[in-house]
Design an enzyme around this catalytic site. Structure first.
Site, mmCIF file in Angstrom:
data_model
loop_
_atom_site.group_PDB
_atom_site.id
_atom_site.type_symbol
_atom_site.label_atom_id
_atom_site.label_comp_id
_atom_site.label_asym_id
_atom_site.label_seq_id
_atom_site.Cartn_x
_atom_site.Cartn_y
_atom_site.Cartn_z
ATOM 1 N N THR A 189 56.780 17.287 90.421
ATOM 2 C CA THR A 189 58.066 16.758 89.970
ATOM 3 C C THR A 189 58.947 16.345 91.139
ATOM 4 O O THR A 189 58.879 16.961 92.195
ATOM 5 C CB THR A 189 58.768 17.917 89.230
ATOM 6 N N ARG A 217 53.385 19.109 74.972
ATOM 7 C CA ARG A 217 53.843 20.135 75.921
ATOM 8 C C ARG A 217 55.076 19.640 76.699
ATOM 9 O O ARG A 217 55.115 18.531 77.190
ATOM 10 C CB ARG A 217 52.713 20.469 76.891
ATOM 11 N N VAL A 218 56.052 20.496 76.782
ATOM 12 C CA VAL A 218 57.232 20.218 77.596
ATOM 13 C C VAL A 218 57.313 21.314 78.650
ATOM 14 O O VAL A 218 57.110 22.493 78.344
ATOM 15 C CB VAL A 218 58.505 20.206 76.710
ATOM 16 N N GLY A 219 57.596 20.924 79.867
ATOM 17 C CA GLY A 219 57.657 21.919 80.945
ATOM 18 C C GLY A 219 59.074 22.355 81.255
ATOM 19 O O GLY A 219 59.990 22.216 80.443
ATOM 20 N N ASP A 220 59.240 22.875 82.450
ATOM 21 C CA ASP A 220 60.547 23.384 82.876
ATOM 22 C C ASP A 220 61.523 22.275 83.270
ATOM 23 O O ASP A 220 62.742 22.457 83.214
ATOM 24 C CB ASP A 220 60.370 24.303 84.091
ATOM 25 N N THR A 240 59.805 23.109 91.097
ATOM 26 C CA THR A 240 58.607 22.309 90.876
ATOM 27 C C THR A 240 57.414 23.251 90.827
ATOM 28 O O THR A 240 57.484 24.384 91.291
ATOM 29 C CB THR A 240 58.444 21.250 91.990
ATOM 30 N N GLY A 241 56.330 22.776 90.240
ATOM 31 C CA GLY A 241 55.145 23.620 90.111
ATOM 32 C C GLY A 241 54.894 23.987 88.664
ATOM 33 O O GLY A 241 55.336 23.272 87.759
ATOM 34 N N GLY A 243 55.407 24.870 85.378
ATOM 35 C CA GLY A 243 56.657 24.988 84.641
ATOM 36 C C GLY A 243 56.721 26.217 83.756
ATOM 37 O O GLY A 243 57.798 26.767 83.521
#
Ligand code: ASP
Length: 330
Positions: A189, A217-220, A240-241, A243
């Site tokens: 990100t 899927r939704v991340g952080d 980043t990374g 999530g």
């Protein structure tokens, strides 16, 4: 300096034998102390910072700067982890997450957005034109189209071919660091924080998320408090990374709270990594990096695995810095 690719190669070889239990961490050191300043994650932060800097030196707002900055990797098909040209999900769809926040505590976010090259600008409009913080999926797309954004195909031929190959090899998705089931760099990100001449701090975060993630899927990254948090009286943080780890610990909010309680940006990032290490049993198979900026213009970072870097630009310097890591070697 270690590149992301060399990190992936090295990680594949040695990750399984990493042991941290007796690890002694050196105190993380923060740097900087002037503004305007802009910092952002990974190598693609360099050109992004440049675009943000052009806004900042003219006396523009940090909000305009971070939006302009992260639009650079969003539009760049060579950056395969953000925006146009991003790695698709398991169904071959490019779905994007982004959020933005300013020093007044205003925030906007879009999740699971398809077909729009600049999700960060849609997130900003959500913040400025609606009473909401987050729009998702078809609703976010409808809102974008109603507000003049163009519907585009974000899947480049290169990424389509990579996805087809991935499907043919019947690879499965794993939220683990993603190095064992991907050959490509597949999650990185851009998170950006900036302070303008007037001392106002804003942040932006935008991503195509983990490559080959499950559809939906939704991340952080679009979650205020997870991928990004800004408090105008304290500072800001981005993540980043993986999530999933950041969401479970509300990492960026935690970093800002640590700074509120007196930690330097680097110490605060280190605390957030320690929290992950304490709470998430398989954290050693993941990478997470935090980046933070306080109101004095001091910045710092910390990550789980060596390999995370970030770009800095202020009146006296423009550089890439390797973040300190929980694991000292791979
Ligand atoms: N944090 C992003 C996500 O989980 C990916 C990344 O930053 O590498 O979607």
């Amino acid at each position: 300096m270690q590149t992301r690719r060399s990190f992936i190669k090295k990680s594949t070889a040695v990750l399984p034998v990493i042991c941290f239990s007796n690890q002694v961490l050196a105190g993380a050191v923060s740097d900087g102390g002037s503004f305007p300043v802009v910092i952002s994650t990974w190598n693609h932060g360099l050109p992004a910072n440049q675009a943000a800097w052009e806004v900042l030196v003219k006396g523009g707002s940090s909000l305009d700067a971070v939006e302009a900055g992260v639009r650079v990797p969003e539009a760049d098909p060579e950056v395969i982890t953000v925006g146009y040209g991003g790695i698709p999900d398991a169904d071959g769809k490019v779905t994007l997450d982004a959020c933005i926040m300013d020093e007044k505590g205003r925030a906007g976010s879009v999740t699971f957005l398809e077909h729009i090259k600049h999700p960060i600008s849609v997130a900003r409009l959500v913040m400025e034109k609606t009473p909401h913080v987050m729009l998702s999926g078809d609703g976010a797309l409808k809102f974008a189209l109603e507000n003049g954004f163009k519907k585009e195909n974000l899947l480049t031929p290169k990424m389509k071919a990579a996805w087809k190959k991935w499907k043919k090899e019947k690879r499965t998705f794993s939220t683990k660091i993603n190095i064992e089931n991907q050959l490509l760099e597949n999650h990185d990100t851009i998170g950006m924080l900036a302070i303008d001449k007037e001392g106002r701090l804003s942040g932006a975060c935008t991503t195509s998320g983990m490559g080959y993630k499950l559809h939906g899927r939704v991340g952080d990254s679009p979650i205020i408090g997870a991928g990004l948090f800004v408090d105008g009286e304290v500072g800001g943080a981005v993540a980043t990374g993986s999530g999933e780890l950041v969401m479970k610990t509300l990492g960026s909010f935690l970093v800002v709270e640590m700074m509120r309680n007196g930690k330097s940006p680097s110490e605060a990032c280190e605390e957030a990594v320690k929290r992950i290490a304490k709470k998430i049993p398989d954290y050693k198979n993941h990478q997470v990096g935090f980046l933070a900026l306080n109101l004095k213009g001091e910045y710092g970072s910390f990550c789980i695995q060596p390999g995370f870097n970030y770009a800095v630009k202020n009146g006296s310097t423009e550089k890439l810095i390797d973040a300190e890591a929980w694991f000292k070697t791979l």
